[in-house]
Design a protein around this motif. Structure first.
Motif, PDB file in Angstrom:
ATOM      1  N   ASP A 260       0.808  -1.220   0.000  1.00  0.00           N
ATOM      2  CA  ASP A 260       0.000   0.000   0.000  1.00  0.00           C
ATOM      3  C   ASP A 260       0.841   1.268   0.000  1.00  0.00           C
ATOM      4  N   GLU A 261       2.063   1.189   0.533  1.00  0.00           N
ATOM      5  CA  GLU A 261       2.855   2.410   0.652  1.00  0.00           C
ATOM      6  C   GLU A 261       4.333   2.061   0.762  1.00  0.00           C
ATOM      7  N   ILE A 262       5.166   2.844   0.076  1.00  0.00           N
ATOM      8  CA  ILE A 262       6.622   2.786   0.222  1.00  0.00           C
ATOM      9  C   ILE A 262       7.089   4.203   0.533  1.00  0.00           C
ATOM     10  N   ARG A 263       7.437   4.439   1.793  1.00  0.00           N
ATOM     11  CA  ARG A 263       7.875   5.768   2.236  1.00  0.00           C
ATOM     12  C   ARG A 263       9.395   5.840   2.179  1.00  0.00           C
ATOM     13  N   VAL A 264       9.896   6.893   1.536  1.00  0.00           N
ATOM     14  CA  VAL A 264      11.338   7.087   1.365  1.00  0.00           C
ATOM     15  C   VAL A 264      11.777   8.197   2.312  1.00  0.00           C
ATOM     16  N   GLN A 265      12.448   7.808   3.415  1.00  0.00           N
ATOM     17  CA  GLN A 265      12.935   8.800   4.378  1.00  0.00           C
ATOM     18  C   GLN A 265      14.247   9.429   3.912  1.00  0.00           C
ATOM     19  N   SER A 266      15.075   8.662   3.229  1.00  0.00           N
ATOM     20  CA  SER A 266      16.354   9.150   2.725  1.00  0.00           C
ATOM     21  C   SER A 266      16.771   8.227   1.590  1.00  0.00           C
ATOM     22  N   PRO A 267      17.829   8.564   0.847  1.00  0.00           N
ATOM     23  CA  PRO A 267      18.284   7.660  -0.210  1.00  0.00           C
ATOM     24  C   PRO A 267      18.731   6.299   0.316  1.00  0.00           C
ATOM     25  N   TYR A 268      18.875   6.166   1.647  1.00  0.00           N
ATOM     26  CA  TYR A 268      19.343   4.914   2.229  1.00  0.00           C
ATOM     27  C   TYR A 268      18.304   4.247   3.114  1.00  0.00           C
ATOM     28  N   GLU A 269      17.119   4.800   3.239  1.00  0.00           N
ATOM     29  CA  GLU A 269      16.124   4.273   4.170  1.00  0.00           C
ATOM     30  C   GLU A 269      14.720   4.345   3.565  1.00  0.00           C
ATOM     31  N   ILE A 270      14.017   3.205   3.597  1.00  0.00           N
ATOM     32  CA  ILE A 270      12.633   3.153   3.131  1.00  0.00           C
ATOM     33  C   ILE A 270      11.806   2.335   4.114  1.00  0.00           C
ATOM     34  N   THR A 271      10.492   2.519   4.054  1.00  0.00           N
ATOM     35  CA  THR A 271       9.549   1.757   4.863  1.00  0.00           C
ATOM     36  C   THR A 271       8.464   1.220   3.942  1.00  0.00           C
ATOM     37  N   VAL A 272       8.245  -0.094   3.972  1.00  0.00           N
ATOM     38  CA  VAL A 272       7.234  -0.748   3.143  1.00  0.00           C
ATOM     39  C   VAL A 272       6.081  -1.162   4.057  1.00  0.00           C
ATOM     40  N   ARG A 273       4.845  -0.797   3.682  1.00  0.00           N
ATOM     41  CA  ARG A 273       3.687  -1.029   4.551  1.00  0.00           C
ATOM     42  C   ARG A 273       2.558  -1.713   3.779  1.00  0.00           C
ATOM     43  N   GLN A 274       1.942  -2.685   4.444  1.00  0.00           N
ATOM     44  CA  GLN A 274       0.721  -3.326   3.947  1.00  0.00           C
ATOM     45  C   GLN A 274      -0.376  -3.104   4.983  1.00  0.00           C
ATOM     46  N   ARG A 275      -1.442  -2.416   4.607  1.00  0.00           N
ATOM     47  CA  ARG A 275      -2.504  -2.044   5.546  1.00  0.00           C
ATOM     48  C   ARG A 275      -3.594  -3.114   5.609  1.00  0.00           C
ATOM     49  N   PHE A 276      -4.185  -3.216   6.797  1.00  0.00           N
ATOM     50  CA  PHE A 276      -5.304  -4.130   7.025  1.00  0.00           C
ATOM     51  C   PHE A 276      -6.407  -3.402   7.774  1.00  0.00           C
ATOM     52  N   ILE A 277      -7.614  -3.926   7.683  1.00  0.00           N
ATOM     53  CA  ILE A 277      -8.754  -3.403   8.429  1.00  0.00           C
ATOM     54  C   ILE A 277      -9.061  -4.376   9.555  1.00  0.00           C
ATOM     55  N   GLY A 278      -9.009  -3.900  10.786  1.00  0.00           N
ATOM     56  CA  GLY A 278      -9.329  -4.746  11.931  1.00  0.00           C
ATOM     57  C   GLY A 278      -8.149  -5.458  12.541  1.00  0.00           C
ATOM     58  N   LYS A 279      -6.933  -5.291  11.974  1.00  0.00           N
ATOM     59  CA  LYS A 279      -5.725  -5.878  12.568  1.00  0.00           C
ATOM     60  C   LYS A 279      -4.525  -5.004  12.216  1.00  0.00           C
ATOM     61  N   PRO A 280      -3.411  -5.151  12.966  1.00  0.00           N
ATOM     62  CA  PRO A 280      -2.262  -4.266  12.750  1.00  0.00           C
ATOM     63  C   PRO A 280      -1.680  -4.380  11.335  1.00  0.00           C
ATOM     64  N   ASP A 281      -1.133  -3.269  10.871  1.00  0.00           N
ATOM     65  CA  ASP A 281      -0.459  -3.269   9.571  1.00  0.00           C
ATOM     66  C   ASP A 281       0.847  -4.054   9.652  1.00  0.00           C
ATOM     67  N   ILE A 282       1.295  -4.536   8.490  1.00  0.00           N
ATOM     68  CA  ILE A 282       2.610  -5.161   8.382  1.00  0.00           C
ATOM     69  C   ILE A 282       3.559  -4.119   7.798  1.00  0.00           C
ATOM     70  N   CYS A 283       4.577  -3.772   8.567  1.00  0.00           N
ATOM     71  CA  CYS A 283       5.472  -2.688   8.169  1.00  0.00           C
ATOM     72  C   CYS A 283       6.919  -3.129   8.391  1.00  0.00           C
ATOM     73  N   TYR A 284       7.747  -2.999   7.360  1.00  0.00           N
ATOM     74  CA  TYR A 284       9.171  -3.308   7.454  1.00  0.00           C
ATOM     75  C   TYR A 284       9.980  -2.079   7.065  1.00  0.00           C
ATOM     76  N   ARG A 285      11.048  -1.878   7.812  1.00  0.00           N
ATOM     77  CA  ARG A 285      11.930  -0.732   7.579  1.00  0.00           C
ATOM     78  C   ARG A 285      13.290  -1.253   7.106  1.00  0.00           C
ATOM     79  N   PHE A 286      13.853  -0.595   6.099  1.00  0.00           N
ATOM     80  CA  PHE A 286      15.117  -1.043   5.501  1.00  0.00           C
ATOM     81  C   PHE A 286      16.120   0.114   5.490  1.00  0.00           C
TER      82      PHE A 286
END
Length: 423
Positions: A260-286
């Motif tokens: 659902d989303e790939i957030r780019v904090q810097s050229p060396y750091e990103i966050t990949v997120r998968q959203r759900f309804i009724g349960k916590p999202d799955i989010c990994y930071r690289f």
């Protein structure tokens, strides 16, 4: 300023050996440097280059106090303690960027200790463009394979529609009523079995193409917060993203349509997120020193889902792939200005040239650099021609796909009407 923008910062303390005491402050990692700044005096208590680090270890002080030590060239040892969230996280991040900086063929040490020439800067720019074009070519190749699989599927549909047309013709005008099993029923079952086997093999072929790896980079991975950053790797596949640990064990797999989303904090750091309804999202930071290599592919595959944060704007002043410092650029700009202000006579007696004038008369691009640039530009030209050929082929395939889809739709509507009349 872009060189001084921190990739990551951690609160902690630094041991001042001359005063035999600990000082609270912030440990900061930038693209080329590691710094510790006091929270009280705002002075830099320690500052050294990543390329000058000899060893990074987790140790304990004489008071059994968990610390992180960094050994610098010249046998200078720096002690860092009370690191938050914990010293293991700081160690993993520092060790990753230090190792990748040493292994990188374009290490910043060469650009920092000897000022790069204009020819070398041009070579670095062309090399960056070449890497981006190679990534684009790989994506185009996988896209072409997907088009080929679609063509195979349409050919299968067209074949099935031909069989359906024959069966409907026999049902519409039977020559006589059989008392046993319909003779065309056996043919239909045999063709159905053949079709099932063909569909299974086509699905297997598509599956193997979908699992091809485009880019694989080492990274420091965290699920959610900052407290569990661990070494691992990020794999960018044709149809998904995979998170693996150092033993190549799969930690998580993001399907392409699940992201659902790939957030780019810097050229060396990103966050990949998968959203759900009724349960916590799955989010990994690289966090990765080689993240720019993966970003060129991610921007093409997930361009509608990539979001650049305000923190990323601080890094945009200088290209990430440039190995030279801002100080080097300022030095070159100053030299260029001095060169323009210095007027040299067309004929100067031998032995009367100053050192600056000799430097000005030297060519900014050497013969070897010019030859290397020529070869790289030829490679860029070949890559661009191959990409153009592949695009033209895909345009032709798209035209065939469009006409085949229209023809299949027309036949399906026709067969539907005939079946309704039979019912």
């Amino acid at each position: 300023m872009s060189r001084d923008v921190p990739i990551h910062s951690w609160p902690g303390s630094y041991y001042i050996n001359s005063e035999k005491r600990w000082e609270n402050g912030t440990l900061t990692l930038t693209r080329t440097m590691v710094r510790f700044v006091s929270s009280q005096s705002k002075e830099s208590l320690a500052s050294f280059r990543l390329s000058h680090i000899m060893e990074i270890k987790m140790e304990s002080s004489s008071f059994i106090f968990s610390t992180l030590t960094v050994l610098e060239e010249g046998n200078v040892k720096h002690w860092f303690g009370s690191l938050k969230p914990n010293r293991v996280v700081v160690y993993n991040v520092l060790e990753h960027f230090w190792r990748e900086r040493l292994l990188s063929p374009s290490s910043e040490a060469r650009g920092a200790e000897s000022q790069p020439s204009k020819g070398r800067e041009l070579i670095n720019l062309v090399a960056g463009a070449q890497r981006r074009l190679e990534d684009t070519g790989r994506v185009l190749s996988h896209q072409g394979e997907q088009f080929d699989n679609m063509m195979e599927g349409l050919e299968k549909i067209d074949s099935d529609l031909g069989v359906a047309d024959k069966l409907l013709s026999e049902l519409e005008s039977p020559s006589w009523w059989p008392f046993g099993k319909l003779p065309w029923k056996t043919q239909q079952e045999a063709k159905a079995e053949d079709a099932a086997r063909a569909a299974a093999s086509a699905a297997a072929g598509r599956g193997s193409g979908r699992n091809k790896v485009i880019v694989s980079i080492p990274a420091v991975v965290s699920k959610g917060g900052d407290s569990d950053l661990k070494p691992g790797c990020l794999l960018v596949l044709v149809s998904s993203l995979e998170v693996r640990d150092t033993n190549c064990q799969l930690l998580h797999r993001f399907e392409r349509n699940e992201i659902d989303e790939i957030r780019v904090q810097s050229p060396y750091e990103i966050t990949v997120r998968q959203r759900f309804i009724g349960k916590p999202d799955i989010c990994y930071r690289f966090l990765s020193a080689k993240m720019p290599e993966a970003m060129s592919v991610l921007e093409m595959q997930y361009k509608k889902k990539v979001e650049f944060t305000s923190e990323y704007a601080a890094f945009r002043a200088t290209p990430v792939s440039s190995p030279c410092d801002t100080e080097g650029r300022n030095w070159n700009d100053g030299l260029l200005q001095r060169c323009q202000e210095t007027e040299l006579p067309l004929e100067v007696p031998a032995g009367e040239l100053s050192q600056l004038q000799v430097h000005v008369l030297q060519p900014s691009v050497s013969q070897a650099e010019a030859q290397e640039l020529k070869q790289m530009l030829m490679q860029l030209k070949n890559l661009a021609l191959e990409a153009e050929t592949e695009l033209e082929r895909q345009d032709e395939v798209l035209d065939v796909l469009t006409s085949s889809t229209d023809r299949a739709t027309m036949h399906i509507e026709k067969h539907t009407c005939r079946m309704k009349r039979l019912l």
